[in-house]
Design a protein around this motif. Structure first.
Motif: not given
Length: 70
Positions: A11-12, A14
């Protein structure tokens, strides 16, 4: 993979830890899709088992679905 498995998803950029809480099949593509619950170490607590009540995935998803009032 099965319900209860701990998995990660980027997510983003990471890696975030999730627990699989269910599955469904996308009606358009036929793809099997997992329903995930984010595991946030800041939100982990302890509780007596006698204080816990079962909850269906359907009710859990309903709680997480935003309701828009026009």
């Amino acid at each position: 993979m099965k319900i209860g498995d701990i998995v990660s998803k980027k997510i983003y950029g990471e890696d975030m830890p999730f627990c699989i809480i269910g599955f469904y099949t996308n009606q358009d593509s036929g793809e099997r899709v997992a329903i995930l619950a984010l595991l946030d170490p800041n939100l982990i607590i302890e509780a007596s088992v006698k204080d816990l009540a079962p909850m269906s995935a359907k009710n859990l998803i309903a709680l997480a679905t935003p309701v828009y009032v026009h």
